[in-house]
Design a protein around this motif. Structure first.
Motif, PDB file in Angstrom:
ATOM      1  N   GLN A 169      -2.140 -22.767 -30.799  1.00  0.00           N
ATOM      2  CA  GLN A 169      -2.899 -22.915 -32.027  1.00  0.00           C
ATOM      3  C   GLN A 169      -2.949 -24.402 -32.683  1.00  0.00           C
ATOM      4  O   GLN A 169      -3.760 -24.696 -33.170  1.00  0.00           O
ATOM      5  CB  GLN A 169      -2.393 -21.860 -32.942  1.00  0.00           C
ATOM      6  CG  GLN A 169      -3.271 -21.581 -34.242  1.00  0.00           C
ATOM      7  CD  GLN A 169      -2.834 -20.532 -35.021  1.00  0.00           C
ATOM      8  OE1 GLN A 169      -2.213 -19.838 -34.663  1.00  0.00           O
ATOM      9  NE2 GLN A 169      -3.440 -20.387 -36.138  1.00  0.00           N
ATOM     10  N   VAL A 172      10.770 -10.427 -41.143  1.00  0.00           N
ATOM     11  CA  VAL A 172       9.431 -10.203 -41.363  1.00  0.00           C
ATOM     12  C   VAL A 172       9.092  -9.334 -40.039  1.00  0.00           C
ATOM     13  O   VAL A 172       9.317  -9.696 -38.808  1.00  0.00           O
ATOM     14  CB  VAL A 172       8.614 -11.236 -41.101  1.00  0.00           C
ATOM     15  CG1 VAL A 172       7.051 -11.093 -41.152  1.00  0.00           C
ATOM     16  CG2 VAL A 172       8.869 -12.249 -42.355  1.00  0.00           C
ATOM     17  N   PRO A 224      14.507 -15.046 -39.604  1.00  0.00           N
ATOM     18  CA  PRO A 224      14.832 -16.369 -39.819  1.00  0.00           C
ATOM     19  C   PRO A 224      16.277 -16.413 -40.334  1.00  0.00           C
ATOM     20  O   PRO A 224      16.650 -15.478 -40.930  1.00  0.00           O
ATOM     21  CB  PRO A 224      13.954 -16.823 -40.842  1.00  0.00           C
ATOM     22  CG  PRO A 224      13.211 -15.519 -41.414  1.00  0.00           C
ATOM     23  CD  PRO A 224      13.864 -14.323 -40.400  1.00  0.00           C
ATOM     24  N   GLU A 245      -6.908 -19.243 -31.009  1.00  0.00           N
ATOM     25  CA  GLU A 245      -7.693 -20.098 -31.709  1.00  0.00           C
ATOM     26  C   GLU A 245      -8.220 -21.254 -31.071  1.00  0.00           C
ATOM     27  O   GLU A 245      -8.099 -22.522 -31.800  1.00  0.00           O
ATOM     28  CB  GLU A 245      -7.456 -19.926 -33.165  1.00  0.00           C
ATOM     29  CG  GLU A 245      -7.170 -18.949 -33.918  1.00  0.00           C
ATOM     30  CD  GLU A 245      -6.966 -18.892 -35.246  1.00  0.00           C
ATOM     31  OE1 GLU A 245      -7.521 -19.857 -35.897  1.00  0.00           O
ATOM     32  OE2 GLU A 245      -5.808 -18.022 -35.895  1.00  0.00           O
ATOM     33  N   ALA A 289       6.587  -8.605 -37.892  1.00  0.00           N
ATOM     34  CA  ALA A 289       5.328  -9.152 -37.380  1.00  0.00           C
ATOM     35  C   ALA A 289       4.158  -8.204 -36.690  1.00  0.00           C
ATOM     36  O   ALA A 289       3.025  -7.996 -36.960  1.00  0.00           O
ATOM     37  CB  ALA A 289       5.260 -10.328 -36.510  1.00  0.00           C
ATOM     38  N   CYS A 302      -1.224 -11.621 -38.909  1.00  0.00           N
ATOM     39  CA  CYS A 302      -1.228 -10.150 -38.762  1.00  0.00           C
ATOM     40  C   CYS A 302      -0.393 -10.119 -37.299  1.00  0.00           C
ATOM     41  O   CYS A 302      -0.196  -9.017 -36.568  1.00  0.00           O
ATOM     42  CB  CYS A 302      -2.372  -9.438 -38.386  1.00  0.00           C
ATOM     43  SG  CYS A 302      -3.364 -10.171 -37.161  1.00  0.00           S
ATOM     44  N   GLY A 303      -0.253 -11.277 -36.839  1.00  0.00           N
ATOM     45  CA  GLY A 303       0.888 -11.457 -35.470  1.00  0.00           C
ATOM     46  C   GLY A 303       0.040 -11.701 -34.119  1.00  0.00           C
ATOM     47  O   GLY A 303       0.413 -11.362 -32.903  1.00  0.00           O
ATOM     48  N   LYS A 304      -1.007 -12.114 -34.170  1.00  0.00           N
ATOM     49  CA  LYS A 304      -2.047 -12.591 -32.973  1.00  0.00           C
ATOM     50  C   LYS A 304      -1.249 -13.330 -32.548  1.00  0.00           C
ATOM     51  O   LYS A 304      -0.946 -13.564 -31.154  1.00  0.00           O
ATOM     52  CB  LYS A 304      -3.188 -12.917 -33.481  1.00  0.00           C
ATOM     53  CG  LYS A 304      -3.958 -12.161 -34.340  1.00  0.00           C
ATOM     54  CD  LYS A 304      -5.355 -12.748 -34.706  1.00  0.00           C
ATOM     55  CE  LYS A 304      -5.490 -14.117 -35.523  1.00  0.00           C
ATOM     56  NZ  LYS A 304      -4.837 -13.817 -36.887  1.00  0.00           N
ATOM     57  N   SER A 305      -0.834 -14.510 -32.827  1.00  0.00           N
ATOM     58  CA  SER A 305      -0.079 -15.569 -32.060  1.00  0.00           C
ATOM     59  C   SER A 305       1.271 -15.010 -31.418  1.00  0.00           C
ATOM     60  O   SER A 305       1.536 -15.285 -30.376  1.00  0.00           O
ATOM     61  CB  SER A 305       0.416 -16.820 -32.920  1.00  0.00           C
ATOM     62  OG  SER A 305      -0.682 -17.374 -33.499  1.00  0.00           O
ATOM     63  N   THR A 306       1.892 -14.116 -32.285  1.00  0.00           N
ATOM     64  CA  THR A 306       3.045 -13.399 -31.759  1.00  0.00           C
ATOM     65  C   THR A 306       2.858 -12.626 -30.561  1.00  0.00           C
ATOM     66  O   THR A 306       3.497 -12.669 -29.725  1.00  0.00           O
ATOM     67  CB  THR A 306       3.754 -12.571 -32.894  1.00  0.00           C
ATOM     68  OG1 THR A 306       3.684 -13.378 -34.077  1.00  0.00           O
ATOM     69  CG2 THR A 306       5.105 -11.864 -32.493  1.00  0.00           C
ATOM     70  N   TYR A 365      10.620 -10.944 -36.831  1.00  0.00           N
ATOM     71  CA  TYR A 365      11.264 -12.137 -36.932  1.00  0.00           C
ATOM     72  C   TYR A 365      12.541 -12.303 -38.232  1.00  0.00           C
ATOM     73  O   TYR A 365      12.346 -11.767 -39.242  1.00  0.00           O
ATOM     74  CB  TYR A 365      10.330 -13.206 -37.609  1.00  0.00           C
ATOM     75  CG  TYR A 365       9.242 -13.734 -36.638  1.00  0.00           C
ATOM     76  CD1 TYR A 365       9.717 -14.607 -35.554  1.00  0.00           C
ATOM     77  CD2 TYR A 365       7.891 -13.238 -36.772  1.00  0.00           C
ATOM     78  CE1 TYR A 365       8.564 -15.033 -34.449  1.00  0.00           C
ATOM     79  CE2 TYR A 365       6.977 -13.555 -35.647  1.00  0.00           C
ATOM     80  CZ  TYR A 365       7.176 -14.517 -34.682  1.00  0.00           C
ATOM     81  OH  TYR A 365       6.290 -14.892 -34.007  1.00  0.00           O
ATOM     82  N   HIS A 390     -10.847 -16.337 -35.200  1.00  0.00           N
ATOM     83  CA  HIS A 390     -11.462 -15.843 -36.510  1.00  0.00           C
ATOM     84  C   HIS A 390     -12.849 -15.482 -36.665  1.00  0.00           C
ATOM     85  O   HIS A 390     -13.383 -15.106 -37.636  1.00  0.00           O
ATOM     86  CB  HIS A 390     -10.763 -16.532 -37.735  1.00  0.00           C
ATOM     87  CG  HIS A 390      -9.179 -16.503 -37.805  1.00  0.00           C
ATOM     88  ND1 HIS A 390      -8.720 -15.281 -38.423  1.00  0.00           N
ATOM     89  CD2 HIS A 390      -8.325 -17.417 -37.751  1.00  0.00           C
ATOM     90  CE1 HIS A 390      -7.608 -15.281 -38.671  1.00  0.00           C
ATOM     91  NE2 HIS A 390      -7.024 -16.822 -38.087  1.00  0.00           N
ATOM     92  N   ARG A 449      -0.692  -7.349 -41.471  1.00  0.00           N
ATOM     93  CA  ARG A 449       0.715  -7.269 -40.946  1.00  0.00           C
ATOM     94  C   ARG A 449       1.451  -6.006 -41.548  1.00  0.00           C
ATOM     95  O   ARG A 449       1.235  -5.629 -42.846  1.00  0.00           O
ATOM     96  CB  ARG A 449       1.502  -8.408 -41.797  1.00  0.00           C
ATOM     97  CG  ARG A 449       2.912  -8.959 -40.890  1.00  0.00           C
ATOM     98  CD  ARG A 449       3.353  -9.747 -41.597  1.00  0.00           C
ATOM     99  NE  ARG A 449       3.924  -9.332 -42.816  1.00  0.00           N
ATOM    100  CZ  ARG A 449       3.904 -10.392 -44.010  1.00  0.00           C
ATOM    101  NH1 ARG A 449       3.298 -11.288 -43.746  1.00  0.00           N
ATOM    102  NH2 ARG A 449       4.265  -9.799 -45.205  1.00  0.00           N
ATOM    103  N   PRO A 462      -6.723 -10.467 -39.440  1.00  0.00           N
ATOM    104  CA  PRO A 462      -6.544 -11.289 -40.640  1.00  0.00           C
ATOM    105  C   PRO A 462      -5.275 -12.269 -40.394  1.00  0.00           C
ATOM    106  O   PRO A 462      -4.205 -11.728 -39.563  1.00  0.00           O
ATOM    107  CB  PRO A 462      -5.968 -10.405 -41.695  1.00  0.00           C
ATOM    108  CG  PRO A 462      -5.574  -9.116 -41.146  1.00  0.00           C
ATOM    109  CD  PRO A 462      -6.413  -8.888 -39.985  1.00  0.00           C
ATOM    110  N   SER A 463      -5.213 -13.192 -41.099  1.00  0.00           N
ATOM    111  CA  SER A 463      -4.253 -14.292 -40.756  1.00  0.00           C
ATOM    112  C   SER A 463      -3.075 -13.809 -41.209  1.00  0.00           C
ATOM    113  O   SER A 463      -2.634 -12.868 -42.149  1.00  0.00           O
ATOM    114  CB  SER A 463      -4.395 -15.361 -42.025  1.00  0.00           C
ATOM    115  OG  SER A 463      -3.331 -16.390 -41.658  1.00  0.00           O
TER     116      SER A 463
END
Ligand SMILES: Nc1ncnc2c1ncn2[C@@H]1O[C@H](COP(=O)(O)OP(=O)(O)OP(=O)(O)O)[C@@H](O)[C@H]1O
Ligand SMILES: [Mg+2]
Lengths: 251, 265
Positions: free
Chosen positions: B88, B25, B19, B165, B27, B49-53, B17, B198, B216, B46-47
């Motif tokens: 999400q 970042v 920005p 999620e 990801a 870590c790039g799951k959504s990505t 990413y 999760h 990450r 873990p939060s």
């Protein structure tokens, strides 16, 4: 009804003060004629058809310029937000022209289009367009990425996304921009008619004033004030209706 | 598992990413994953870590920067109604009612108006939102919004379901109900599901395989087979199941600790 009365009681108070000031001759009666005389002058103007004829002329100019500004300004703002090259090209122009007092354009539009309706429509269009453009632009930019994605994943084309996602996202800011434009339209309309016109409410005010018919002049001024107020009120209802989804709360 | 018969093939994907303000970042780092047709795979990690990505990349919302992603043999080049996604944060259209939201995707399908409405209603009922058809999202609770978003995506009957999620905002009872609804839909209609969660127990219960991602920059740390008889009413208490949950929980916890210390070194 009583709520309405309570809300506008300051207005009533002002009217009473006005009448008292006149009654006790605190100011010269040419500067502040009796409200009763103003009312009767208004009725005369209405009866003679003078008021309606001029109001119709004003409405046509104001309405045409305003609507044109809403359509063109809205579309322009949305496309600027959507398409970067246009944004790069036009943003400096918008920034330069936004603070310009649009009344300064009155002589310009007259030179271009003469003394008739066209110059006033152009003036109002130019003056009202920028707040709408800026509202549409900022509103469109506030569109959430994930909404666009959501629509795309459900098979929506780009054009459809512009209509179904970007426009509704932009709506709150766009409608605020249009509200500013509405107020500007009144200012520009009356001012331009006051300066150069053969008819219209602004022209009527100027004509009656230079003629010494102050009661009648006041009645037209108050009419314009009321029309501006009513237009804004109606517009606010319209806005609330369009944005019902946003203001909806549980229960 | 060979590349030829996998429906989704993620190969060596990294994602950065950038920005406009702030620092870059990383990801995802070199993620490879194969998902078979009709498979139900869960993604744990873990939060951050790039799951959504990863879901966005498979969905075609983000362009692949490095590596390749193929769906049904074709490189992903953009979103499409074959891949339905539950975001999400729901991504319901706030200016549309629940019914209009669910109808939105259906409007671009070759269905009669009557059929569209029938279908929308049946999915609204399925997620338990009957009676709230004319409510706007702002009038719904978080869990209700989430269910509306699920109904909207399920209604268009995508062959690939990307779920980020999807039950995160639900209370445990509703969650149970939705889990069994999802399972029965998955069993009835041919669907491939990638399910981010999760909740380790949920992952083991729903999925046939669980992929655990590292902290990450995310990569696939382990893939664990989790085939159980879902019809067994005592499954959640059976020793095999409990052990499996434990095993995966340990994997996830290690990564969560790594993620935590990375944040507070
Ligand atoms: N638009 C963005 N711009 C910059 N960085 C981003 C952006 N989106 C995500 N990231 C970063 O990428 C990393 C992965 O994000 P992602 O949302 O994929 O994580 P996640 O595994 O889904 O987390 P969670 O479980 O909390 O939802 C995060 O560290 C986040 O900071
Ligand atoms: Mg996420």
């Amino acid at each position: 009804m009583s709520k309405l009365l309570a809300r506008y009681s300051p207005l009533l108070l002002l009217a009473v003060l006005w009448q008292l000031a006149w009654y006790f001759e605190m100011v010269s009666s040419t500067a502040l004629p009796s409200l009763v005389d103003v009312a009767s002058a208004w009725v005369d103007l209405l009866r003679s058809g003078e008021l309606l004829r001029n109001a119709a002329a004003s409405l046509y100019r104001g309405g045409a310029g305003f609507l044109l500004a809403v359509v063109v300004g809205g579309a322009l703002g949305m496309i600027m937000a959507w398409w970067r090259p246009l944004n790069l090209m036009l943003s400096p122009l918008v920034e330069i022209f936004y603070p310009l007092p649009k009344t300064a354009l009155i002589p310009v539009t007259v030179i271009w289009l003469g003394f008739g309706d066209a110059s006033k429509i152009l003036l109002i269009f130019l003056g009202c367009m920028l707040p709408v453009t800026i509202g549409a632009f900022n509103g469109s930019r506030s569109t959430e990425q994930v909404m666009v994605w959501s629509a795309r994943s459900m098979g929506a084309s780009r054009l459809r996304i512009l209509r179904d996602v970007v426009l509704p996202s932009a709506m709150p800011e766009l409608l605020n921009g249009i509200r500013t434009a509405l107020a500007l339209a009144f200012i520009l309309l009356v001012t331009s008619e006051l300066v150069v016109a053969r008819e219209g409410l602004g022209n009527l005010i100027g004509y009656l004033g230079s003629n010494g018919s102050y009661e009648a002049m006041y009645s037209v001024v108050l009419t314009v004030a009321f029309l501006g107020f009513a237009a804004d009120r109606i517009y606010q209802y319209f806005m609330r209706w369009i944005l019902a989804w946003r203001d909806a709360t549980t229960g | 598992m060979t590349e030829e018969n996998a429906q989704i093939v993620v190969h060596g994907v990294s994602q950065v990413y950038r920005p406009p303000a702030g620092r870059e970042v990383l990801a995802l780092s070199d993620v490879s994953l194969e998902v078979q047709g009709r498979e139900f795979i869960a993604l744990l990690g873990p939060s951050g870590c790039g799951k959504s990505t990863l879901l966005y990349l498979i969905g075609g919302f983000l362009p692949t920067q490095q590596g390749s992603i193929r769906v049904d043999g074709k490189p992903v080049s953009g979103p499409g109604p074959d891949r339905g996604i539950v975001f999400q944060d729901f991504a319901l259209f706030p200016w549309k009612t629940v019914r209009a939201n669910v109808l939105y995707g259906l409007e671009r399908m070759d269905l009669s108006r009557h059929e569209r409405e029938r279908r929308a209603q049946s999915f609204i009922d399925m997620v338990g939102l009957g009676g709230f058809e004319d409510s706007y999202p702002s009038q719904l609770s978080g869990g209700m919004k989430q269910r509306a978003a699920i109904a909207r995506t399920l209604a268009i009957d995508p062959t690939i379901l990307l779920m980020d999620e999807p039950f995160g905002a639900l209370d445990s009872q509703t969650r149970r109900l939705m889990q069994s609804e999802l399972l029965s839909i998955w069993q009835r209609t041919p669907k491939t599901v990638i399910f981010v969660t999760h909740d380790v127990q949920e992952a083991v219960f729903l999925a046939g395989r669980v992929a655990v991602m590292s902290a990450r920059p995310g990569c696939i740390k382990a893939i664990v087979e989790t085939q159980f008889d879902k019809a067994d009413p005592h499954l959640l208490k059976s020793p095999d199941f409990v052990n499996k949950v434990d095993e995966i929980w340990n994997l996830v916890r290690d990564e969560a600790i790594v993620a935590q210390t990375a944040r507070h070194p």
